[in-house]
Design a protein around this motif. Structure first.
Motif, PDB file in Angstrom:
ATOM      1  N   VAL A 150      -7.299 -12.597  13.218  1.00  0.00           N
ATOM      2  CA  VAL A 150      -8.174 -11.546  13.734  1.00  0.00           C
ATOM      3  C   VAL A 150      -7.374 -10.465  14.452  1.00  0.00           C
ATOM      4  O   VAL A 150      -7.683  -9.270  14.342  1.00  0.00           O
ATOM      5  CB  VAL A 150      -9.249 -12.150  14.660  1.00  0.00           C
ATOM      6  N   ASP A 151      -6.335 -10.852  15.189  1.00  0.00           N
ATOM      7  CA  ASP A 151      -5.515  -9.845  15.871  1.00  0.00           C
ATOM      8  C   ASP A 151      -4.827  -8.928  14.868  1.00  0.00           C
ATOM      9  O   ASP A 151      -4.744  -7.717  15.083  1.00  0.00           O
ATOM     10  CB  ASP A 151      -4.474 -10.535  16.755  1.00  0.00           C
ATOM     11  N   TYR A 152      -4.318  -9.519  13.787  1.00  0.00           N
ATOM     12  CA  TYR A 152      -3.710  -8.695  12.741  1.00  0.00           C
ATOM     13  C   TYR A 152      -4.748  -7.778  12.105  1.00  0.00           C
ATOM     14  O   TYR A 152      -4.463  -6.620  11.769  1.00  0.00           O
ATOM     15  CB  TYR A 152      -3.076  -9.567  11.663  1.00  0.00           C
ATOM     16  N   ALA A 153      -5.970  -8.293  11.934  1.00  0.00           N
ATOM     17  CA  ALA A 153      -7.040  -7.478  11.356  1.00  0.00           C
ATOM     18  C   ALA A 153      -7.358  -6.289  12.254  1.00  0.00           C
ATOM     19  O   ALA A 153      -7.569  -5.163  11.776  1.00  0.00           O
ATOM     20  CB  ALA A 153      -8.287  -8.339  11.149  1.00  0.00           C
ATOM     21  N   SER A 154      -7.374  -6.524  13.585  1.00  0.00           N
ATOM     22  CA  SER A 154      -7.629  -5.437  14.531  1.00  0.00           C
ATOM     23  C   SER A 154      -6.534  -4.380  14.441  1.00  0.00           C
ATOM     24  O   SER A 154      -6.813  -3.173  14.442  1.00  0.00           O
ATOM     25  CB  SER A 154      -7.715  -6.007  15.947  1.00  0.00           C
ATOM     26  N   GLN A 155      -5.294  -4.841  14.340  1.00  0.00           N
ATOM     27  CA  GLN A 155      -4.168  -3.908  14.207  1.00  0.00           C
ATOM     28  C   GLN A 155      -4.242  -3.153  12.882  1.00  0.00           C
ATOM     29  O   GLN A 155      -3.924  -1.958  12.809  1.00  0.00           O
ATOM     30  CB  GLN A 155      -2.861  -4.691  14.298  1.00  0.00           C
ATOM     31  N   ALA A 156      -4.677  -3.874  11.829  1.00  0.00           N
ATOM     32  CA  ALA A 156      -4.744  -3.262  10.496  1.00  0.00           C
ATOM     33  C   ALA A 156      -5.759  -2.133  10.436  1.00  0.00           C
ATOM     34  O   ALA A 156      -5.621  -1.206   9.626  1.00  0.00           O
ATOM     35  CB  ALA A 156      -5.087  -4.326   9.461  1.00  0.00           C
ATOM     36  N   LEU A 157      -6.796  -2.181  11.257  1.00  0.00           N
ATOM     37  CA  LEU A 157      -7.802  -1.111  11.248  1.00  0.00           C
ATOM     38  C   LEU A 157      -7.146   0.254  11.439  1.00  0.00           C
ATOM     39  O   LEU A 157      -7.445   1.222  10.736  1.00  0.00           O
ATOM     40  CB  LEU A 157      -8.843  -1.357  12.340  1.00  0.00           C
ATOM     41  N   GLU A 158      -6.229   0.351  12.422  1.00  0.00           N
ATOM     42  CA  GLU A 158      -5.555   1.623  12.689  1.00  0.00           C
ATOM     43  C   GLU A 158      -4.539   1.944  11.601  1.00  0.00           C
ATOM     44  O   GLU A 158      -4.432   3.091  11.154  1.00  0.00           O
ATOM     45  CB  GLU A 158      -4.869   1.559  14.056  1.00  0.00           C
ATOM     46  N   LEU A 188       0.828  -1.209   0.000  1.00  0.00           N
ATOM     47  CA  LEU A 188       0.000   0.000   0.000  1.00  0.00           C
ATOM     48  C   LEU A 188       0.857   1.251   0.000  1.00  0.00           C
ATOM     49  O   LEU A 188       0.530   2.252  -0.652  1.00  0.00           O
ATOM     50  CB  LEU A 188      -0.929  -0.004   1.219  1.00  0.00           C
ATOM     51  N   ASP A 189       1.985   1.190   0.730  1.00  0.00           N
ATOM     52  CA  ASP A 189       2.868   2.357   0.791  1.00  0.00           C
ATOM     53  C   ASP A 189       3.488   2.668  -0.570  1.00  0.00           C
ATOM     54  O   ASP A 189       3.827   3.819  -0.861  1.00  0.00           O
ATOM     55  CB  ASP A 189       3.979   2.129   1.822  1.00  0.00           C
ATOM     56  N   LYS A 190       3.640   1.649  -1.389  1.00  0.00           N
ATOM     57  CA  LYS A 190       4.194   1.874  -2.724  1.00  0.00           C
ATOM     58  C   LYS A 190       3.286   2.777  -3.548  1.00  0.00           C
ATOM     59  O   LYS A 190       3.745   3.477  -4.452  1.00  0.00           O
ATOM     60  CB  LYS A 190       4.366   0.546  -3.468  1.00  0.00           C
ATOM     61  N   MET A 191       1.997   2.752  -3.238  1.00  0.00           N
ATOM     62  CA  MET A 191       1.053   3.495  -4.054  1.00  0.00           C
ATOM     63  C   MET A 191       1.079   4.983  -3.750  1.00  0.00           C
ATOM     64  O   MET A 191       0.969   5.810  -4.638  1.00  0.00           O
ATOM     65  CB  MET A 191      -0.353   2.928  -3.854  1.00  0.00           C
ATOM     66  N   LYS A 213     -16.038   5.856  17.522  1.00  0.00           N
ATOM     67  CA  LYS A 213     -15.181   7.034  17.505  1.00  0.00           C
ATOM     68  C   LYS A 213     -14.519   7.258  16.147  1.00  0.00           C
ATOM     69  O   LYS A 213     -14.443   8.402  15.659  1.00  0.00           O
ATOM     70  CB  LYS A 213     -14.107   6.889  18.581  1.00  0.00           C
ATOM     71  N   LEU A 214     -14.030   6.168  15.518  1.00  0.00           N
ATOM     72  CA  LEU A 214     -13.187   6.314  14.323  1.00  0.00           C
ATOM     73  C   LEU A 214     -13.811   5.764  13.044  1.00  0.00           C
ATOM     74  O   LEU A 214     -13.382   6.123  11.945  1.00  0.00           O
ATOM     75  CB  LEU A 214     -11.840   5.616  14.551  1.00  0.00           C
ATOM     76  N   GLY A 215     -14.771   4.864  13.189  1.00  0.00           N
ATOM     77  CA  GLY A 215     -15.354   4.247  12.000  1.00  0.00           C
ATOM     78  C   GLY A 215     -16.187   5.225  11.193  1.00  0.00           C
ATOM     79  O   GLY A 215     -16.647   6.246  11.703  1.00  0.00           O
ATOM     80  N   VAL A 216     -16.345   4.906   9.913  1.00  0.00           N
ATOM     81  CA  VAL A 216     -17.155   5.751   9.031  1.00  0.00           C
ATOM     82  C   VAL A 216     -18.300   4.909   8.475  1.00  0.00           C
ATOM     83  O   VAL A 216     -18.206   3.690   8.357  1.00  0.00           O
ATOM     84  CB  VAL A 216     -16.318   6.327   7.868  1.00  0.00           C
ATOM     85  N   LEU A 266      -4.529   1.103   8.501  1.00  0.00           N
ATOM     86  CA  LEU A 266      -5.222   1.524   7.289  1.00  0.00           C
ATOM     87  C   LEU A 266      -5.811   2.918   7.449  1.00  0.00           C
ATOM     88  O   LEU A 266      -5.812   3.728   6.504  1.00  0.00           O
ATOM     89  CB  LEU A 266      -6.331   0.520   6.944  1.00  0.00           C
ATOM     90  N   ARG A 267      -6.292   3.220   8.653  1.00  0.00           N
ATOM     91  CA  ARG A 267      -6.884   4.541   8.889  1.00  0.00           C
ATOM     92  C   ARG A 267      -5.857   5.640   8.710  1.00  0.00           C
ATOM     93  O   ARG A 267      -6.130   6.655   8.056  1.00  0.00           O
ATOM     94  CB  ARG A 267      -7.491   4.601  10.291  1.00  0.00           C
ATOM     95  N   ILE A 268      -4.643   5.430   9.262  1.00  0.00           N
ATOM     96  CA  ILE A 268      -3.628   6.492   9.169  1.00  0.00           C
ATOM     97  C   ILE A 268      -3.087   6.616   7.739  1.00  0.00           C
ATOM     98  O   ILE A 268      -2.472   7.623   7.401  1.00  0.00           O
ATOM     99  CB  ILE A 268      -2.475   6.254  10.166  1.00  0.00           C
ATOM    100  N   ARG A 269      -3.324   5.605   6.925  1.00  0.00           N
ATOM    101  CA  ARG A 269      -2.942   5.681   5.502  1.00  0.00           C
ATOM    102  C   ARG A 269      -4.107   6.173   4.643  1.00  0.00           C
ATOM    103  O   ARG A 269      -4.069   6.081   3.423  1.00  0.00           O
ATOM    104  CB  ARG A 269      -2.466   4.308   5.019  1.00  0.00           C
ATOM    105  N   ASP A 270      -5.146   6.641   5.311  1.00  0.00           N
ATOM    106  CA  ASP A 270      -6.292   7.271   4.650  1.00  0.00           C
ATOM    107  C   ASP A 270      -7.167   6.288   3.867  1.00  0.00           C
ATOM    108  O   ASP A 270      -7.831   6.667   2.905  1.00  0.00           O
ATOM    109  CB  ASP A 270      -5.827   8.393   3.716  1.00  0.00           C
TER     110      ASP A 270
END
Length: 649
Positions: A233-241, A204-207, A280-283, A243-247
């Motif tokens: 699932v733990d990785y998915a929970s971590q990925a939420l944040e 994703l950072d490459k993009m 708080k953070l979800g859209v 992904l959020r900071i990467r917009d």
């Protein structure tokens, strides 16, 4: 192209199948000379198209001469490959289309527009071969359409070729080829199931600034859902944040997937934490984006991924319109029938109902997958909800119950229709009749026939043909004859199926005079139908050993434009197989004396039949005797081919 040229070309094709694929022969260069170098028999694409559409020529049976162009570089052009792929129907021609593609790549015949080959490989589930073509194009610095690149990226990812998919992804970034949500979403959804989170984020950072036109929330869902489906699932929970900071902005659908993952693991504390983070953070999900991506996945035939999106939306009870659910029901039932049934049940539960088109597709795919119990359960739910309100909707249920062999249930539906004041039509009865005949249920079929007339439903050609064919096959030829005369009385005009079915049954029961009368009627009705009926008559007579009658029929035909070449071939082959060589030669001499122009075509057909004959010796013997008697020109090229391919002296 003239009729004569067409017939010659068809004969060449037929004979080519014999010479090229015969177990005792190899590819014969001389055949290619006859096929490609004749000034009147070039390789016109218009004629090829005509063969497929007009003559219903099955391309799978076409000889490899059509695509083995390596010996004739100077004659043929790259556009042929594109045109061949363009005129092949999308389904049922896998082997031949792959032959075209493989030869185009192997012999370096590059088409002007290579996307046709890439698209064909993708369509037929061979993205690895499409990748080879893609690499070749990239190495030659040729441009590739962005849409094709994204299709290839999705297909490679979906089919497990992730290393190839990574190569396509990097190439697209390097060459600044636009990514779309379908291509990137399928790629990331597949990648996250086998890679560490850091590796996923690095892609994703490459993009970086290359996200224009891509729905970030949808990509986030693809990653989160993929991780949870492989129990990360733990990785998915971590990925939420992350992904959020990467917009990429994970939405409520993505959060729910992780919450449900923790709930299944009985980690209630994590569930509550994520609920707070979501508030708080979800859209809120943009359902129009999800709708667009699901339709895109269906269009690209990425049906498993479309199913996963549909499950997340519907299981989470997120808003979804009828158009999207109907598209899911009708399409994903092909690969995920259980999910399609769940989507249908959801609609019914919400008192929203599938379209007839969606029900047809669902029913067809459930039948193909052997899930007839599930289909009947859905039908019963719809019945209880008064979904079926007219003949058209009821016929969908009746026809597919019949296709599934559930005749009893289908008949109960007919009775229910009448109770509701809806009269079954001819389609209803024909569906039932076809099922009864297919299951050898002749007594119920006769009962249906009587019932039709009681309720004022007149049989049509299909009705008569099904019954006549079945009665003829089962030895009830008198019943078949009765139906034949009945249809004439009712003004229903017989067709080739009617005549050939009846003639086969009559010949089988040794009712030769009756069979000849039926043939004469077919000739009086229409010469084209008569020609087809003639073939069936000669074949049936020969099968029962009535060679003299068959020869007499052919000799007694009035002068006409009817093409009886095949009938002569059937008789001559049958005589040769039966050891009646004298009679075969006498018949050949009669053809020479009355219609000498037919002998070359007949001999060519005899040669072509060698490849499929269980015992080729009688036919070879016949051809040799015909040559000795001067019935076949000693300079005929087919004779030379016989010498080379079958060791003639």
């Amino acid at each position: 192209m003239s009729t004569t040229a067409t017939n010659i070309f068809k004969t060449l094709i037929s004979a080519a199948n014999g010479f090229i694929f015969h177990s005792n022969s190899s590819h014969n260069p001389r055949f290619y000379q006859y096929l490609f170098l004749s000034p009147h028999l070039q390789f016109p694409l218009q004629f090829l198209n005509s063969l497929f559409k007009t003559h219903n020529q099955n391309p799978i049976t076409l000889p490899t001469a059509f695509v083995d162009f390596s010996e004739f570089n100077h004659q043929l052009y790259p556009v042929i490959y594109e045109s061949l792929l363009g005129i092949l129907p999308p389904n049922g021609y896998f082997e031949f289309s792959q032959m075209v593609c493989d030869n185009g790549v192997r012999t370096n015949k590059k088409p002007h527009n290579p996307t046709s080959i890439i698209s064909s490989y993708i369509f037929h589930g061979k993205p690895n071969k499409a990748f080879d073509v893609f690499l070749e194009l990239c190495n030659s610095n040729r441009n590739v359409d962005p849409g094709i690149c994204n299709s290839l990226l999705a297909a490679l990812s979906s089919n497990g070729y992730l290393e190839f998919a990574k190569n396509v992804f990097d190439t697209m970034l390097l060459r600044r080829i636009s990514l779309n949500t379908v291509g990137l979403g399928v790629f990331m959804g597949a990648l996250c199931r086998v890679s560490e989170l850091e590796n996923i984020l690095s892609f994703l950072d490459k993009m970086k600034q290359r996200l224009e036109g891509i729905y970030g929330s949808v990509i986030a869902f693809s990653i989160i859902d993929g991780l949870c489906r492989v129990s990360k699932v733990d990785y998915a929970s971590q990925a939420l944040e992350e992904l959020r900071i990467r917009d990429f902005k994970p939405d409520f659908i993505a959060y729910r997937v992780v919450i449900e993952g923790f709930r299944l693991m009985n980690r209630i504390d994590e569930v509550e934490k994520l609920k707070k983070r979501k508030r708080k953070l979800g859209v809120a999900p943009r359902m129009n984006e999800y709708k667009e991506i699901v339709f895109g996945l269906i269009s690209e035939r990425r049906l498993r991924e479309a199913t996963e999106f549909g499950e997340a939306i519907i299981d989470g009870n997120f808003p979804v319109d009828d158009e999207l659910i109907n598209a899911l029901i009708g399409s994903v039932s092909e690969v995920c029938p259980d999910s399609a049934v769940s989507f249908c049940r959801y609609m019914i539960k919400m008192e929203r109902f599938p379209t007839l088109l969606a029900m047809r597709n669902l029913s067809m795919n459930l039948c193909m997958n052997g899930k007839t119990d599930e289909m009947w359960d859905v039908f019963q739910l719809l019945l209880s909800a008064d979904y079926f309100s007219d003949v058209e909707s009821y016929n969908v249920m009746v026809s597919f119950l019949c296709k599934a062999g559930r005749v009893k249930e289908a008949y109960s539906v007919l009775k229910q229709m009448r109770k509701k004041g809806i009269t079954p039509d001819i389609f209803s009865y024909n569906s039932m009749m076809e099922a009864c005949c297919g299951e050898d249920l002749l007594r119920p079929a006769k009962k249906l026939w009587d019932e039709m007339f009681v309720y004022g439903c007149r049989g049509n050609l299909q009705t008569y043909n099904m019954l006549i064919q079945k009665f003829s096959e089962t030895g009830e030829v008198e019943e078949a004859q009765h139906l034949f005369h009945h249809m004439l009385e009712k003004g229903v005009e017989p067709d080739t199926v009617t005549y050939t079915s009846l003639i086969k049954g009559l010949c089988r029961e040794a009712k030769i005079n009756a069979a000849l009368e039926i043939f004469n009627k077919s000739m009086e009705q229409d010469i084209v139908i008569g020609g087809s009926t003639l073939n069936a008559l000669i074949f049936s007579l020969c099968k029962e050993g009535n060679f003299h009658v068959a020869s007499k029929v052919l000799r007694g035909l009035p002068p006409s434009d009817i093409d009886n070449t095949n009938s002569h071939v059937v008789l001559l082959k049958s005589l040769a197989d039966a050891g009646e060589m004298k009679m075969a030669i006498e018949h050949s001499e009669w053809i020479r004396d009355t219609s000498p122009g037919k002998l070359p075509a007949i001999s060519a057909e005899l040669v072509a039949s060698l490849s499929s004959a269980l015992n080729s010796e009688p036919i070879l013997q016949l051809l040799q005797v015909m040559r000795e008697r001067g019935l076949v020109s000693k300079n005929d090229p087919w004779i030379d081919l016989c010498k080379e391919s079958f060791s003639w002296s």
